[in-house]
Design a protein around this motif. Structure first.
Motif, PDB file in Angstrom:
ATOM      1  N   ASP A   1       0.801  -1.225   0.000  1.00 16.56           N
ATOM      2  CA  ASP A   1       0.000   0.000   0.000  1.00 16.56           C
ATOM      3  C   ASP A   1       0.835   1.276   0.000  1.00 16.56           C
ATOM      4  N   THR A   2       2.112   1.158  -0.360  1.00 16.54           N
ATOM      5  CA  THR A   2       2.948   2.326  -0.611  1.00 16.54           C
ATOM      6  C   THR A   2       3.031   2.535  -2.118  1.00 16.54           C
ATOM      7  N   SER A   3       2.796   3.744  -2.566  1.00 17.33           N
ATOM      8  CA  SER A   3       2.860   4.050  -3.993  1.00 17.33           C
ATOM      9  C   SER A   3       4.217   4.651  -4.338  1.00 17.33           C
ATOM     10  N   GLY A   4       4.527   4.680  -5.640  1.00 18.46           N
ATOM     11  CA  GLY A   4       5.715   5.406  -6.059  1.00 18.46           C
ATOM     12  C   GLY A   4       6.679   4.662  -6.953  1.00 18.46           C
ATOM     13  N   LEU A   5       7.876   5.216  -7.067  1.00 17.32           N
ATOM     14  CA  LEU A   5       8.845   4.836  -8.082  1.00 17.32           C
ATOM     15  C   LEU A   5       9.697   3.629  -7.677  1.00 17.32           C
ATOM     16  N   MET A   6       9.868   2.721  -8.644  1.00 22.54           N
ATOM     17  CA  MET A   6      10.719   1.546  -8.496  1.00 22.54           C
ATOM     18  C   MET A   6      11.503   1.341  -9.782  1.00 22.54           C
ATOM     19  N   VAL A   7      12.710   0.776  -9.656  1.00 24.66           N
ATOM     20  CA  VAL A   7      13.506   0.453 -10.836  1.00 24.66           C
ATOM     21  C   VAL A   7      13.605  -1.056 -10.978  1.00 24.66           C
ATOM     22  N   VAL A   8      13.571  -1.520 -12.240  1.00 26.45           N
ATOM     23  CA  VAL A   8      13.665  -2.941 -12.565  1.00 26.45           C
ATOM     24  C   VAL A   8      14.747  -3.105 -13.618  1.00 26.45           C
TER      25      VAL A   8
END
Length: 346
Positions: A155-162
């Motif tokens: 339930d945390t939103s936001g930016l991630m890198v893959v």
């Protein structure tokens, strides 16, 4: 000042070190395949299940992810992170919409919505970010955890890198280990938070509730969170604040646990809420008010430092007028780069 890197730091940023099986390989098994050795050493698990864990990146040999056919030399240290999942479903491609902020041949940056689980686990075998990645980027099936190198809570939103390649995944994991990846979060908290501060407290499993983490745990790992106050607000007479948080480590639930330990629990947090005021029961917001709004890293191929910025989703925008705040209180992209550059010189 960043915490010192320790040799036993977990190379898999989001897997809890408390949940592994440790094996020390005898010298006399030189030349034996990893999957065969695991089958004999861990008879409670099927060989197919153990092989699937290896291929999913849930087994490390001397801290490194490898293949099931890897030949042991003897004397290695193995960590097995039991997944306890039906592999045929957990790693199946699913047509899940993804908000792709950036992509090239090396990496992908995703703006994850609240409610989306990153990796299959108990209770969420399907419908995860990993399943969506495998659908939209089928080549990721060849990478451990489909290229995922860190995670955000459901339930945390936001930016991630893959990562999209082995080299990129190695580079990104190394940057996470060396704490050179810039991660900025917006957190709305209850209480009279100071203008700035730093929390230095270990984070580990709560000994009374294994589903929770706890700050100051003797068995926990060192963790550091820096924060500064961006705005003040209130709801039904209860004070609250908007904080910008910067991570020097990436422990499970770190921001939520650290801020609650100071007496500043996140608005809407369903787990870490011992110190929430009575007004919290009337606030129409049912997830932790936490958003990863900025991400900065060195591109694995070009070495260029890249930065991405995303304002919070609509549910957090809708919250602002209820707590005597406005969009003017949110950070501006124009000031973010200078702030990140300042961090690098500290």
């Amino acid at each position: 000042m960043a915490l010192p890197h320790t040799p036993d730091s977990n190379p898999i940023d989001y897997i809890d070190e408390e949940d592994f099986i440790a094996l020390e390989i005898p010298e006399n098994v030189s030349g034996e395949r990893l999957d065969k050795y695991l089958g004999g050493a861990l008879p409670d698990y099927s060989r197919n299940r153990l092989k699937a864990w290896v291929e999913a990146g849930a087994v490390t040999v001397d801290g490194k992810v490898t293949k099931a056919r890897h030949l042991l030399r003897g004397g290695e240290s193995i960590k097995v992170f039991p997944q306890e999942m039906p592999e045929q479903f957990a790693f199946a491609p699913e047509n899940i919409p993804l908000d792709v902020v950036y992509e090239d041949d090396t990496l992908i940056v995703i703006n994850k919505p609240a409610g989306l689980v990153v990796h299959p686990a108990a209770g969420n075998w399907t419908g995860t970010l990993l399943n969506g990645l495998l659908f939209h980027y089928p080549e990721l099936k060849h990478l451990p955890r489909a290229g995922i190198v860190h995670r955000l809570d459901k339930d945390t939103s936001g930016l991630m890198v893959v990562a999209r390649t082995d080299l990129a995944q190695t580079s990104l994991v190394r940057q996470l280990q060396e704490r050179t990846v810039g991660r900025r979060y917006l957190a709305w908290v209850w209480g009279e938070a100071p203008s700035q501060g730093k929390v230095l407290a270990t984070v580990g499993r709560d000994q009374r509730d294994r589903l929770k983490m706890a700050a100051g745990s003797p068995q926990g790992k060192p963790a550091a969170t820096l924060f500064r106050r961006l705005a003040k607000g209130e709801f039904m007479g209860a004070p609250l604040a908007l904080l910008e948080c910067r991570l020097e480590t990436g422990r499970t639930h770190q921001i939520r646990v650290h801020l609650e330990s100071l007496g500043f629990p996140l608005l809407g947090d369903p787990v870490y809420r011992k110190r929430t005021p009575g007004a919290a029961k009337c606030l129409p917001f049912e997830r932790q008010a936490l958003h990863a709004y900025a991400l900065s890293l060195q591109h694995p191929s070009t070495s260029t430092v890249l930065t991405w910025f995303r304002l919070p989703p609509q549910d957090l925008h809708d919250l602002l007028p209820l707590i005597a705040m406005s969009e003017d209180d949110l950070p501006k992209e124009s000031t973010l780069l200078a702030s990140l550059q300042n961090d690098q010189h500290q």
